[in-house]
Design a protein around this motif. Structure first.
Motif, PDB file in Angstrom:
ATOM      1  N   ARG A  38       0.070 -35.640   7.491  1.00 33.83           N
ATOM      2  CA  ARG A  38      -0.573 -36.887   7.885  1.00 33.83           C
ATOM      3  C   ARG A  38      -0.670 -37.826   6.695  1.00 33.83           C
ATOM      4  O   ARG A  38      -0.688 -37.392   5.544  1.00 33.83           O
ATOM      5  CB  ARG A  38      -1.962 -36.622   8.469  1.00 33.83           C
ATOM      6  CG  ARG A  38      -2.978 -36.071   7.479  1.00 33.83           C
ATOM      7  CD  ARG A  38      -4.259 -35.697   8.215  1.00 33.83           C
ATOM      8  NE  ARG A  38      -5.285 -35.193   7.296  1.00 33.83           N
ATOM      9  CZ  ARG A  38      -6.459 -34.709   7.692  1.00 33.83           C
ATOM     10  NH1 ARG A  38      -6.747 -34.653   8.992  1.00 33.83           N
ATOM     11  NH2 ARG A  38      -7.333 -34.292   6.791  1.00 33.83           N
ATOM     12  N   ILE A  93      -1.670 -41.449  10.323  1.00 36.90           N
ATOM     13  CA  ILE A  93      -0.445 -41.245  11.090  1.00 36.90           C
ATOM     14  C   ILE A  93      -0.050 -39.786  10.901  1.00 36.90           C
ATOM     15  O   ILE A  93       0.031 -39.313   9.763  1.00 36.90           O
ATOM     16  CB  ILE A  93       0.685 -42.178  10.630  1.00 36.90           C
ATOM     17  CG1 ILE A  93       0.281 -43.639  10.820  1.00 36.90           C
ATOM     18  CG2 ILE A  93       1.966 -41.879  11.407  1.00 36.90           C
ATOM     19  CD1 ILE A  93       1.272 -44.623  10.254  1.00 36.90           C
ATOM     20  N   TYR A  94       0.188 -39.099  12.000  1.00 33.17           N
ATOM     21  CA  TYR A  94       0.543 -37.686  11.958  1.00 33.17           C
ATOM     22  C   TYR A  94       2.039 -37.523  12.197  1.00 33.17           C
ATOM     23  O   TYR A  94       2.594 -38.081  13.168  1.00 33.17           O
ATOM     24  CB  TYR A  94      -0.247 -36.910  13.004  1.00 33.17           C
ATOM     25  CG  TYR A  94      -1.668 -36.657  12.568  1.00 33.17           C
ATOM     26  CD1 TYR A  94      -2.596 -37.707  12.515  1.00 33.17           C
ATOM     27  CD2 TYR A  94      -2.096 -35.391  12.192  1.00 33.17           C
ATOM     28  CE1 TYR A  94      -3.896 -37.486  12.090  1.00 33.17           C
ATOM     29  CE2 TYR A  94      -3.392 -35.156  11.766  1.00 33.17           C
ATOM     30  CZ  TYR A  94      -4.289 -36.210  11.718  1.00 33.17           C
ATOM     31  OH  TYR A  94      -5.581 -35.998  11.300  1.00 33.17           O
ATOM     32  N   TYR A  95       2.670 -36.765  11.322  1.00 37.51           N
ATOM     33  CA  TYR A  95       4.107 -36.537  11.375  1.00 37.51           C
ATOM     34  C   TYR A  95       4.398 -35.051  11.577  1.00 37.51           C
ATOM     35  O   TYR A  95       3.765 -34.207  10.940  1.00 37.51           O
ATOM     36  CB  TYR A  95       4.768 -36.961  10.071  1.00 37.51           C
ATOM     37  CG  TYR A  95       4.622 -38.412   9.706  1.00 37.51           C
ATOM     38  CD1 TYR A  95       3.526 -38.854   8.973  1.00 37.51           C
ATOM     39  CD2 TYR A  95       5.576 -39.347  10.093  1.00 37.51           C
ATOM     40  CE1 TYR A  95       3.385 -40.185   8.624  1.00 37.51           C
ATOM     41  CE2 TYR A  95       5.449 -40.695   9.746  1.00 37.51           C
ATOM     42  CZ  TYR A  95       4.355 -41.103   9.017  1.00 37.51           C
ATOM     43  OH  TYR A  95       4.217 -42.430   8.677  1.00 37.51           O
ATOM     44  N   GLY A 116       6.212 -40.343  13.600  1.00 35.61           N
ATOM     45  CA  GLY A 116       4.765 -40.333  13.467  1.00 35.61           C
ATOM     46  C   GLY A 116       4.043 -40.862  14.692  1.00 35.61           C
ATOM     47  O   GLY A 116       4.588 -41.635  15.482  1.00 35.61           O
ATOM     48  N   THR A 117       2.796 -40.432  14.831  1.00 36.61           N
ATOM     49  CA  THR A 117       1.927 -40.920  15.891  1.00 36.61           C
ATOM     50  C   THR A 117       0.548 -41.184  15.292  1.00 36.61           C
ATOM     51  O   THR A 117       0.041 -40.392  14.505  1.00 36.61           O
ATOM     52  CB  THR A 117       1.853 -39.929  17.066  1.00 36.61           C
ATOM     53  OG1 THR A 117       1.090 -40.497  18.139  1.00 36.61           O
ATOM     54  CG2 THR A 117       1.235 -38.596  16.673  1.00 36.61           C
ATOM     55  N   GLN A 118      -0.042 -42.316  15.666  1.00 36.56           N
ATOM     56  CA  GLN A 118      -1.317 -42.732  15.075  1.00 36.56           C
ATOM     57  C   GLN A 118      -2.491 -42.026  15.738  1.00 36.56           C
ATOM     58  O   GLN A 118      -2.601 -41.987  16.969  1.00 36.56           O
ATOM     59  CB  GLN A 118      -1.491 -44.250  15.234  1.00 36.56           C
ATOM     60  CG  GLN A 118      -2.821 -44.778  14.720  1.00 36.56           C
ATOM     61  CD  GLN A 118      -2.926 -44.748  13.211  1.00 36.56           C
ATOM     62  OE1 GLN A 118      -2.021 -45.180  12.510  1.00 36.56           O
ATOM     63  NE2 GLN A 118      -4.045 -44.254  12.697  1.00 36.56           N
TER      64      GLN A 118
END
Length: 123
Positions: A38, A93-95, A116-118
């Protein structure tokens, strides 16, 4: 070549839960260890958790141990991150990432990354 697509991010209140998913393309998903990292605004990307190729080995960052759970379904080419008891400091942001070398906490050892997703934790 592996393509990774994260989903499941969003806005959640402190103490709430979210489950992130990472879908991988290709037929060799089970040959990769997977990890979640993240990145918060103004900070470097940091390790969150990793899981071995068949899901038998996991390792968590101290900051999330006991609150987050990683799992994978090789038949569905998907890895999950269940996040409970979320805190504002989990905002990032998670990767997801895939590694040929086996599970690792080091970014440099991952070969493929998603976009990534926030995740935002706020009241």
């Amino acid at each position: 070549q592996v393509q990774l697509v994260e989903s499941g991010g969003g806005l959640v209140q402190p103490g709430g839960s979210l489950t992130l998913s990472c879908a991988a393309s290709g037929r060799t998903f089970s040959s990769y260890a997977m990890g979640w990292f993240r990145q918060a605004p103004g900070k470097e990307r940091e390790f969150v958790v990793t899981i071995g190729r068949i899901g038998d080995s996991t390792y968590y960052a101290d900051s999330v141990r006991g609150r987050f759970t990683i799992s994978r379904e090789n038949a569905k080419n998907t890895v999950y991150l269940q996040m409970n008891s979320l805190k504002p400091e989990d905002t990032a942001i998670y990767y997801c990432a895939a590694s040929n070398l086996g599970w690792s906490t080091r970014r440099i050892e991952y070969d493929y990354w998603g976009q990534g997703t926030q995740v935002t934790v706020s009241s």
